[in-house]
Scaffold this motif. Sequence first.
Motif, short mmCIF file in Angstrom:
data_model
loop_
_atom_site.label_atom_id
_atom_site.label_comp_id
_atom_site.label_asym_id
_atom_site.label_seq_id
_atom_site.Cartn_x
_atom_site.Cartn_y
_atom_site.Cartn_z
N GLU A 198 0.82 -1.22 0.00
CA GLU A 198 0.00 0.00 0.00
C GLU A 198 0.85 1.27 0.00
O GLU A 198 0.37 2.35 -0.36
CB GLU A 198 -0.91 0.03 1.24
N LEU A 199 2.12 1.14 0.41
CA LEU A 199 2.98 2.31 0.55
C LEU A 199 3.71 2.69 -0.74
O LEU A 199 4.44 3.68 -0.77
CB LEU A 199 4.01 2.06 1.66
N GLY A 200 3.50 1.93 -1.81
CA GLY A 200 4.10 2.27 -3.09
C GLY A 200 5.49 1.69 -3.28
O GLY A 200 6.02 0.97 -2.43
N GLU A 201 6.08 2.01 -4.42
CA GLU A 201 7.37 1.42 -4.80
C GLU A 201 8.49 1.83 -3.85
O GLU A 201 9.29 1.01 -3.41
CB GLU A 201 7.74 1.82 -6.23
N ASN A 202 8.58 3.12 -3.54
CA ASN A 202 9.58 3.63 -2.62
C ASN A 202 8.87 4.39 -1.49
O ASN A 202 8.63 5.59 -1.60
CB ASN A 202 10.58 4.55 -3.33
N PRO A 203 8.52 3.69 -0.42
CA PRO A 203 7.74 4.31 0.65
C PRO A 203 8.43 5.52 1.26
O PRO A 203 9.65 5.55 1.45
CB PRO A 203 7.60 3.19 1.68
N VAL A 204 7.61 6.53 1.58
CA VAL A 204 8.08 7.71 2.30
C VAL A 204 7.45 7.68 3.69
O VAL A 204 6.23 7.62 3.82
CB VAL A 204 7.68 9.01 1.57
N ILE A 205 8.30 7.71 4.72
CA ILE A 205 7.84 7.64 6.10
C ILE A 205 8.32 8.89 6.84
O ILE A 205 9.52 9.17 6.88
CB ILE A 205 8.38 6.38 6.83
N GLY A 206 7.38 9.61 7.41
CA GLY A 206 7.71 10.77 8.23
C GLY A 206 7.42 10.45 9.69
O GLY A 206 6.27 10.26 10.07
N SER A 207 8.46 10.39 10.52
CA SER A 207 8.33 9.93 11.91
C SER A 207 8.53 11.09 12.87
O SER A 207 9.59 11.72 12.89
CB SER A 207 9.37 8.82 12.17
N VAL A 208 7.52 11.35 13.70
CA VAL A 208 7.56 12.43 14.68
C VAL A 208 7.51 11.83 16.08
O VAL A 208 6.73 10.91 16.34
CB VAL A 208 6.38 13.40 14.48
N SER A 209 8.34 12.33 16.99
CA SER A 209 8.42 11.78 18.35
C SER A 209 8.17 12.85 19.39
O SER A 209 8.68 13.97 19.29
CB SER A 209 9.81 11.17 18.59
N PHE A 210 7.39 12.47 20.41
CA PHE A 210 7.16 13.33 21.57
C PHE A 210 7.38 12.51 22.83
O PHE A 210 7.01 11.34 22.90
CB PHE A 210 5.73 13.89 21.56
N GLY A 211 7.96 13.13 23.86
CA GLY A 211 8.17 12.44 25.12
C GLY A 211 9.59 11.95 25.28
O GLY A 211 10.55 12.58 24.82
N ALA A 212 9.73 10.80 25.93
CA ALA A 212 11.06 10.26 26.24
C ALA A 212 11.87 9.95 24.99
O ALA A 212 11.32 9.52 23.98
CB ALA A 212 10.91 8.99 27.09
N THR A 213 13.17 10.17 25.06
CA THR A 213 14.08 9.83 23.96
C THR A 213 14.22 8.31 23.90
O THR A 213 14.50 7.65 24.90
CB THR A 213 15.46 10.46 24.18
N ARG A 214 14.03 7.75 22.70
CA ARG A 214 14.26 6.32 22.49
C ARG A 214 15.25 6.14 21.35
O ARG A 214 15.34 6.97 20.43
CB ARG A 214 12.95 5.60 22.16
N THR A 215 15.98 5.03 21.40
CA THR A 215 16.97 4.73 20.36
C THR A 215 16.30 4.02 19.19
O THR A 215 15.66 2.99 19.36
CB THR A 215 18.09 3.84 20.92
N PHE A 216 16.46 4.60 18.01
CA PHE A 216 15.95 4.05 16.76
C PHE A 216 17.12 3.36 16.08
O PHE A 216 18.11 3.99 15.72
CB PHE A 216 15.41 5.19 15.90
N GLN A 217 17.06 2.03 15.94
CA GLN A 217 18.16 1.26 15.38
C GLN A 217 17.87 0.85 13.94
O GLN A 217 16.73 0.50 13.61
CB GLN A 217 18.43 0.02 16.22
N LEU A 218 18.90 0.88 13.12
CA LEU A 218 18.80 0.48 11.72
C LEU A 218 19.85 -0.58 11.42
O LEU A 218 20.98 -0.52 11.93
CB LEU A 218 19.05 1.68 10.80
N LYS A 219 19.49 -1.56 10.57
CA LYS A 219 20.47 -2.52 10.09
C LYS A 219 20.20 -2.81 8.62
O LYS A 219 19.04 -2.87 8.18
CB LYS A 219 20.43 -3.81 10.91
#
Length: 210
Positions: A137-158
Amino acid sequence: MKNLFETTKQKDTSISPNITKYDLPDADITLCENFFTALESENLLQKLIEKINWQQYAISIFGKKINQPRLTAFYGDEQKKYSYSRIVLNPIPWNEELLFIKSRIEALSNVNFTSVLLNYYRNGNDSMGWHADDEKELGENPVIGSVSFGATRTFQLKHIKNKDLKKIDINLTNGSFLLMKGTTQHFWQHQIPKTSKILNLRINLTFRKL
């Protein structure tokens, strides 16, 4: 929204936004810290806690039903339903806080987002496992906009294919905006791991174009 947010802007003395473009193979990732001011973030966090229709869905793992380790909600344009992990989500209509956030990130990203998946992490025990946002549903090359509020959390990528590349850790701070586009979802997975160090809550909004 004029009275609420224009008033906070006048009184807020937060530091200016800081933009980081990550130099990663097969990815297009940009982080904007302090995109929302401290007072905006505080107001929005409280409104989202109170006004969003939070749910805890169950997913099937090896034939066993377990509750997701977080609360979720899905809002967006009419008929823009979304599915993942065999969960089908029908959108709840946008509210004024979500439209405010949406307009702000669209102005920077030049993307017209049609829906948002919200995740409520109550403390460090709540998490998100490894995955890529690559549903059809997100198409060939998905675009994700991520907004955070509150405590800092670690976003990990591999990287999915190149195992020689080290995991990437990005701290998603209060009021930050992370934009992922291009081929990122084809080559990289991401997660929010559990941590005993975080006791406070965090709300994350991942805007999508369906």
